[in-house]
Every structure is written in C-alpha cells, then in structure tokens.
Write a protein that holds these residues in place. Structure first.
Motif, PDB file in Angstrom:
ATOM      1  N   ARG A 129      42.820 -26.136 101.217  1.00 59.30           N
ATOM      2  CA  ARG A 129      42.877 -24.918 101.979  1.00 59.30           C
ATOM      3  C   ARG A 129      43.458 -25.216 103.338  1.00 59.30           C
ATOM      4  O   ARG A 129      42.547 -25.778 104.125  1.00 59.30           O
ATOM      5  N   LEU A 170      45.470 -21.805  93.330  1.00 57.91           N
ATOM      6  CA  LEU A 170      44.521 -22.707  92.926  1.00 57.91           C
ATOM      7  C   LEU A 170      44.194 -22.808  91.353  1.00 57.91           C
ATOM      8  O   LEU A 170      44.049 -24.026  90.621  1.00 57.91           O
ATOM      9  N   ARG A 171      44.247 -21.599  90.798  1.00 57.27           N
ATOM     10  CA  ARG A 171      43.720 -21.448  89.455  1.00 57.27           C
ATOM     11  C   ARG A 171      45.032 -21.982  88.671  1.00 57.27           C
ATOM     12  O   ARG A 171      44.969 -22.827  87.445  1.00 57.27           O
ATOM     13  N   ALA A 185      39.441 -27.832  98.663  1.00 61.86           N
ATOM     14  CA  ALA A 185      38.859 -27.023  97.848  1.00 61.86           C
ATOM     15  C   ALA A 185      38.691 -27.318  96.560  1.00 61.86           C
ATOM     16  O   ALA A 185      37.743 -27.022  95.897  1.00 61.86           O
ATOM     17  N   ASP A 186      39.244 -28.454  96.149  1.00 63.30           N
ATOM     18  CA  ASP A 186      38.904 -29.053  94.637  1.00 63.30           C
ATOM     19  C   ASP A 186      39.836 -30.374  94.998  1.00 63.30           C
ATOM     20  O   ASP A 186      41.045 -30.814  95.589  1.00 63.30           O
ATOM     21  N   GLU A 237      43.710 -18.433  95.786  1.00 65.03           N
ATOM     22  CA  GLU A 237      43.079 -18.368  94.497  1.00 65.03           C
ATOM     23  C   GLU A 237      44.004 -18.245  93.322  1.00 65.03           C
ATOM     24  O   GLU A 237      43.737 -19.172  92.221  1.00 65.03           O
ATOM     25  N   THR A 238      44.995 -17.642  93.535  1.00 64.98           N
ATOM     26  CA  THR A 238      46.009 -17.690  92.745  1.00 64.98           C
ATOM     27  C   THR A 238      46.693 -18.883  92.228  1.00 64.98           C
ATOM     28  O   THR A 238      46.843 -19.469  91.014  1.00 64.98           O
ATOM     29  N   LYS A 293      35.642 -30.166  90.168  1.00 65.73           N
ATOM     30  CA  LYS A 293      35.248 -29.850  91.245  1.00 65.73           C
ATOM     31  C   LYS A 293      34.486 -30.687  92.142  1.00 65.73           C
ATOM     32  O   LYS A 293      33.681 -31.636  91.656  1.00 65.73           O
ATOM     33  N   GLN A 347      44.622 -25.819  88.620  1.00 63.37           N
ATOM     34  CA  GLN A 347      43.663 -26.324  87.732  1.00 63.37           C
ATOM     35  C   GLN A 347      43.956 -26.186  86.244  1.00 63.37           C
ATOM     36  O   GLN A 347      43.546 -26.878  85.370  1.00 63.37           O
ATOM     37  N   ASP A 356      43.005 -15.068 100.723  1.00 69.81           N
ATOM     38  CA  ASP A 356      42.239 -15.539  99.894  1.00 69.81           C
ATOM     39  C   ASP A 356      42.882 -15.319  98.307  1.00 69.81           C
ATOM     40  O   ASP A 356      42.870 -16.111  97.473  1.00 69.81           O
ATOM     41  N   GLY A 357      43.768 -14.237  98.227  1.00 70.21           N
ATOM     42  CA  GLY A 357      44.050 -13.676  96.967  1.00 70.21           C
ATOM     43  C   GLY A 357      45.107 -14.703  96.590  1.00 70.21           C
ATOM     44  O   GLY A 357      45.411 -15.388  95.435  1.00 70.21           O
TER      45      GLY A 357
END
Length: 199
Positions: A143, A192-193, A100-101, A189-190, A2, A196, A185-186
């Motif tokens: 993002r 992004l995970r 975002a990361d 985030e999916t 992060k 990662q 957002d959903g």
C-alpha cells in the motif's frame, strides 16, 4: 498468506528504507503496480532477505541493467524519468510503503500468474526465483503513500551495496504527516483480491 496481526506495528516515524529500482519505484508511486517481488541481495544480513518491516520508505536506485529487465512499456517510462536521477549526490524519497500482505511462494506457476501485475520481464523473475539455495520469491503487496513533503537526501556510503534494507540518517528522514494513498481504498482492494487469487 496474511502477515500476522500480532506483529507489533512500528512507530509512525522510522528511518528504515527499502532499495528498489527507480522505474519500479515510479510505477509503485503512480499506482500502476502494488507488487514487490524479492529474493534478496548478496549482502543481506542474517542469511537472506526477510520482510522485516511493515512500514518503510522507498529508496530508488539506479542499476545499469534495469532498463532491459522490464517490459517495453516500463522501458519507455524509465527513459522519461531517468533525467531526474542524474544527480548521484542525492536521492529523492517520495513514498512510504505499508505491507498489506506478504508470503513466500515456492510454486513457479503461481509466480507466472502475477505477470500482469508487475513490470519485470519473466526472464528476470525466473532468475530471481531460482537464485540461491532455495527456489522461491517473497511476494509483497504494497500500500503506497505519497509523502506531503518529500525530500532529496544525500547518498551515504553505507547505503551502497547489494542489500534491500538500509537505515537512513535520522536527520534526513522525511515527515510522514499528511501522507496520502496513491490508490483509493476501492482500487487498492480490487488489485489486492486479484493478486491473492493468483496465489
């Protein structure tokens, strides 16, 4: 991985822009890609590329080899959008990025796992990974926001060159008010995970 939460956030209006290929800019703007993989250009300041900004505009660029440097699906998209960039006197600024990361990755096997999440060919990414004195790539999770009032700005000579970051003329900077995320957002985030987990 992060970015530091203690890093100061920038003002909501900035003149900083990040140069990226037109086809990658389009994929980011469509929400099909949220990754930026960068090593840096030969004219980078301070000895190499760094993720210097948490927020910036996307500045789409033409590059004569970018069509063959992306996968076939992206090549077809490139052919569709190229006519929009025939006017070399101006460049459309349509998107704003918030980081975002981000991380510097020196393990090629991790970079290989990211192949489903970007449009560059593996040959291009391998060449970027190995370029310079240190093997590795910056991985940036973006993002992406669509501007409510995009602008076609004049191309200035100071924007030229093999560099990632440019400072836009303050008089041409688009407004950031009412910008909207290209992914909800959903969905973001999916993705992004998933990215990662690769790292």
């Amino acid at each position: 991985m992060k970015i530091s939460d203690t890093q100061p956030k920038e003002e909501q209006r900035t003149a900083v822009a990040f140069k990226e290929w037109v086809v990658i800019t389009d994929l980011l703007g469509c929400g099909e890609q949220i990754l930026i993989l960068r090593k840096g250009g030969i004219h980078e300041k301070g000895g190499g590329f760094q993720v210097e900004h948490r927020g910036f505009f996307l500045y789409p660029t033409l590059f004569h080899q970018q069509r063959e440097s992306v996968i076939p699906k992206a090549q077809a998209r490139y052919d569709e959008i190229l006519p929009r960039f025939s006017d070399t006197g101006s460049v459309p600024i349509q998107y704003w990025i918030e980081v975002a990361d981000t991380c510097w990755v020196m393990d090629w096997s991790k970079i290989e796992k990211l192949a489903p999440y970007h449009a560059w060919t593996q040959e291009v990414i391998r060449a970027r990974f190995g370029w310079g004195k240190d093997e590795g790539l910056f991985v940036i999770v973006a993002r992406v926001y669509r501007l409510s009032a995009p602008k076609a700005i004049p191309v200035l000579k100071e924007y030229a060159g093999c560099k990632s970051w440019i400072e836009l003329d303050e008089n041409t900077v688009p407004a950031l008010e009412k910008k909207t995320p290209v992914l909800n957002d959903g969905a973001f985030e999916t993705k992004l995970r998933e990215i990662q987990k690769c790292l």
